[in-house]
Motif scaffolding. Sequence first.
Motif, PDB file in Angstrom:
ATOM      1  N   ILE A 126       1.004  -1.169  -0.099  1.00 33.80           N
ATOM      2  CA  ILE A 126      -0.076  -0.192   0.112  1.00 33.80           C
ATOM      3  C   ILE A 126       0.673   1.225   0.075  1.00 33.80           C
ATOM      4  O   ILE A 126       0.679   2.138  -0.757  1.00 33.80           O
ATOM      5  N   MET A 127       1.960   1.272   0.810  1.00 31.71           N
ATOM      6  CA  MET A 127       2.743   2.227   1.183  1.00 31.71           C
ATOM      7  C   MET A 127       3.586   2.660  -0.217  1.00 31.71           C
ATOM      8  O   MET A 127       3.597   3.650  -0.696  1.00 31.71           O
ATOM      9  N   VAL A 128       3.796   1.649  -0.946  1.00 36.07           N
ATOM     10  CA  VAL A 128       4.965   1.878  -2.109  1.00 36.07           C
ATOM     11  C   VAL A 128       3.818   2.283  -3.292  1.00 36.07           C
ATOM     12  O   VAL A 128       4.330   3.235  -4.141  1.00 36.07           O
ATOM     13  N   ILE A 129       2.836   1.333  -3.610  1.00 37.33           N
ATOM     14  CA  ILE A 129       1.904   1.913  -4.857  1.00 37.33           C
ATOM     15  C   ILE A 129       1.273   3.232  -4.468  1.00 37.33           C
ATOM     16  O   ILE A 129       1.295   3.947  -5.544  1.00 37.33           O
ATOM     17  N   GLY A 130       0.907   3.662  -3.545  1.00 39.04           N
ATOM     18  CA  GLY A 130       0.454   4.833  -3.019  1.00 39.04           C
ATOM     19  C   GLY A 130       1.623   6.134  -3.310  1.00 39.04           C
ATOM     20  O   GLY A 130       1.332   6.943  -3.900  1.00 39.04           O
ATOM     21  N   GLY A 131       2.938   5.982  -2.592  1.00 39.30           N
ATOM     22  CA  GLY A 131       3.904   6.990  -2.891  1.00 39.30           C
ATOM     23  C   GLY A 131       4.535   6.834  -1.282  1.00 39.30           C
ATOM     24  O   GLY A 131       4.041   7.097  -0.298  1.00 39.30           O
ATOM     25  N   ARG A 132       5.736   6.634  -1.426  1.00 36.60           N
ATOM     26  CA  ARG A 132       6.571   6.428  -0.375  1.00 36.60           C
ATOM     27  C   ARG A 132       6.814   7.621   0.395  1.00 36.60           C
ATOM     28  O   ARG A 132       7.240   7.687   1.747  1.00 36.60           O
ATOM     29  N   ARG A 133       6.864   8.855  -0.328  1.00 38.43           N
ATOM     30  CA  ARG A 133       7.571   9.986   0.309  1.00 38.43           C
ATOM     31  C   ARG A 133       6.477  10.883   0.260  1.00 38.43           C
ATOM     32  O   ARG A 133       6.782  12.016  -0.057  1.00 38.43           O
ATOM     33  N   SER A 134       5.201  10.712   0.505  1.00 42.10           N
ATOM     34  CA  SER A 134       4.170  11.386   0.063  1.00 42.10           C
ATOM     35  C   SER A 134       3.267  11.219   1.455  1.00 42.10           C
ATOM     36  O   SER A 134       2.952  10.215   1.877  1.00 42.10           O
ATOM     37  N   VAL A 135       2.812  12.190   1.993  1.00 38.49           N
ATOM     38  CA  VAL A 135       1.615  12.168   3.371  1.00 38.49           C
ATOM     39  C   VAL A 135       0.637  11.672   2.630  1.00 38.49           C
ATOM     40  O   VAL A 135      -0.503  10.972   3.425  1.00 38.49           O
ATOM     41  N   TRP A 136       0.314  11.773   1.464  1.00 39.53           N
ATOM     42  CA  TRP A 136      -1.019  11.225   0.691  1.00 39.53           C
ATOM     43  C   TRP A 136      -0.934   9.696   0.480  1.00 39.53           C
ATOM     44  O   TRP A 136      -1.826   9.003  -0.059  1.00 39.53           O
ATOM     45  N   GLY A 137       0.392   9.370   0.364  1.00 40.43           N
ATOM     46  CA  GLY A 137       0.575   7.927  -0.370  1.00 40.43           C
ATOM     47  C   GLY A 137      -0.231   7.030   0.215  1.00 40.43           C
ATOM     48  O   GLY A 137      -0.781   6.061  -0.348  1.00 40.43           O
ATOM     49  N   ALA A 138      -0.310   6.827   1.459  1.00 42.55           N
ATOM     50  CA  ALA A 138      -0.983   5.764   2.368  1.00 42.55           C
ATOM     51  C   ALA A 138      -2.576   5.694   1.912  1.00 42.55           C
ATOM     52  O   ALA A 138      -3.092   4.672   1.653  1.00 42.55           O
ATOM     53  N   LEU A 139      -3.148   6.808   1.955  1.00 40.58           N
ATOM     54  CA  LEU A 139      -4.446   7.061   1.443  1.00 40.58           C
ATOM     55  C   LEU A 139      -4.847   6.672   0.022  1.00 40.58           C
ATOM     56  O   LEU A 139      -5.568   5.679  -0.081  1.00 40.58           O
ATOM     57  N   VAL A 140      -3.849   6.983  -1.000  1.00 40.30           N
ATOM     58  CA  VAL A 140      -3.992   6.751  -2.465  1.00 40.30           C
ATOM     59  C   VAL A 140      -3.830   5.261  -2.281  1.00 40.30           C
ATOM     60  O   VAL A 140      -4.593   4.380  -2.989  1.00 40.30           O
ATOM     61  N   GLY A 141      -2.631   4.629  -1.810  1.00 42.21           N
ATOM     62  CA  GLY A 141      -2.606   3.185  -1.809  1.00 42.21           C
ATOM     63  C   GLY A 141      -3.731   2.359  -1.244  1.00 42.21           C
ATOM     64  O   GLY A 141      -3.936   1.334  -1.675  1.00 42.21           O
ATOM     65  N   ALA A 142      -4.234   2.980  -0.041  1.00 40.99           N
ATOM     66  CA  ALA A 142      -5.430   2.172   0.789  1.00 40.99           C
ATOM     67  C   ALA A 142      -6.318   1.888  -0.262  1.00 40.99           C
ATOM     68  O   ALA A 142      -7.235   0.915  -0.292  1.00 40.99           O
ATOM     69  N   ILE A 143      -6.902   2.973  -0.970  1.00 43.77           N
ATOM     70  CA  ILE A 143      -7.870   2.982  -1.919  1.00 43.77           C
ATOM     71  C   ILE A 143      -7.771   2.093  -3.185  1.00 43.77           C
ATOM     72  O   ILE A 143      -8.586   1.255  -3.230  1.00 43.77           O
ATOM     73  N   VAL A 144      -6.740   2.209  -3.524  1.00 45.31           N
ATOM     74  CA  VAL A 144      -6.316   1.220  -4.717  1.00 45.31           C
ATOM     75  C   VAL A 144      -6.378  -0.282  -4.212  1.00 45.31           C
ATOM     76  O   VAL A 144      -6.946  -1.259  -4.780  1.00 45.31           O
TER      77      VAL A 144
END
Lengths: 328, 289
Positions: free
Chosen positions: A259-277
Amino acid sequence: MLELRSSSATMSVRHDAGFITALALAVACIVLVPVTHNEFALSLGTKVGLNTLLAGSLTLIYRTGRLSFGHVGFMGICAYVQVLSANKWGLDFAAAAGLSLAVTALVAALVAWVSIRFKNIQFVLVTFCFSELMYLALLNFVTVTGGANGITEIEPVSLLGFDLATPLRFYALVWVIALALVICAYWFYKTPLGRSALAIDTNEHLAASTGINVVGVRTAIFIVASTVAGIGGILLVQHQEYAAPDSFTYLVSLDLIVIMVIGGRRSVWGALVGAIVAAILPELLRSSHDAQHIYYGIAVLVILRFLPRGLASLPRRFGTGWARRGKS
Amino acid sequence: MNVTFILFQVGLNSIVSAAILALTAIGFTIIFGIMKVVNFAHGAFYAMGAYLMYLALTAFHLPFALALLLVCIAVVLIGMGVEWLLLRDSRGDQEVSLIATIALTLVIVNSLLVIFGPSPLHVPAPVDGTLQIASAFVPKVRVYIIVAALILLVVLYLLIKHTRQGRALRAAVSDFQTAAVQGINPELYYPLGFGLGVGLAALAGALTAPIFQATPYMGDRPLVMSFVIVILGGLGSIPGLLLASALVGCVINVVGFFAGGTMAEMILFAMVIVIMLIRPSGLIGKGDI
């Protein structure tokens, strides 16, 4: 690489407006889900919120240059201490949660003391061994934890006498906590301590040479983020209405890292985006029942192939693309 | 049950585990050494080896040794293809490569699940019957597997230690950049390293299949144990790796026999943490890595 990261840090400072727009968009989406009156969507949305919280706190540790496999261990400890202290000693939800978070923070401090000085690869192994040890302990000490069957007697969540156990209220609770984490993370990276963390992530030795206490910053962030994982653990058990060791295997760590990596490892939004996907993709693939995990794996590989910095880097990518086109 | 029997049984199982783990872990260390990637797909290739072995033995009725050789070659080629197709672009980026191998595991394990089904498959043994050693009866197949694994380990050791290619491989594992400067071609050794690494995992999986049967998730524990062994032995140290394999094999089987499998694993993981505290660079580590 170095230049890129530091410029992205300063960009995020300049782009308060961008953050607030994204936040407004996120809140709008979160509010829209319950309006549909769809029980399934609500449950899925809760799951997304939980994963945002868990992967978001994992990202905090990652941005100090360490990949933790211990997250799921802290989730397990915290959830079990909360449930057991509520059941055995009759504590109310909030008191039990407070106690379990304190225990989790203490254990996190201990794990940090053992592992934080290691290089990343050894750190991965030691945190992994820790979480596996926790899982096996939950499985093995049957008289206390109920073993593989787990515990089905869960006291419903309530705060200050206010019942939060209905699906809608629980959904709201999860998202308030998850968004609070996102906002705190955004604010945190503007504080001196947050800047230190980013400096350590960019170049550990250079950061140390400028007087940043690398071990201290890492330890502090590790303890806080692992305790947040504990909150996630409590909420997870509340969400599924049982506590069992199977919810706390190392596979959860792998899920969170994906989740962290597909969302974005260096972004505060990464987790949210990754979790949705990670929540929606398997649902989209559900029609091909048996092969759904195969397609999920392929989708992750494709995302990695074309967006190694994660989906949250998409807007910025387009942004700079347009900016460049505008200049020429 | 008398003492000799227990000694034989537990000792033999320890040796089987240690030899198989050593094979798997050597593959793991080759991949980690060259690519600096924790290969989470290692267990998936281990399972793939077992299933290919099943196919080779039941569908094509090949002799055991030939089947073993073909399975190994097939997986080496598959591994090279996978590296070239999927991991080439993320060389040097540890996390992306790590996630790629996790995603790869999803694809491989679930493909095995879809193709072969969830129930364990019985892989035919190369030999039947039991062997009497002193007062203990031992299934011949275990002895066969031990001998095969030990022969493979020795051959592997000779190849790595005494051939030109083996020397190049060792150079690439211990310091890839310097090796590249000396003319070792990254375009060849990245795919080759990954292919050989997963090929060894598949070999180990194929070897154990007649004893433990083939299931899609059979590689989970070997993956974890390889990781433990490689760090415990000291990154890049083959003697350390063999020592750690023996240690892990013994702990799992001896403690497992007296106190059960979960307890054995708990003790193992606790032991790893303690050893890491005392010797952060592993049992035979060469200092800071």
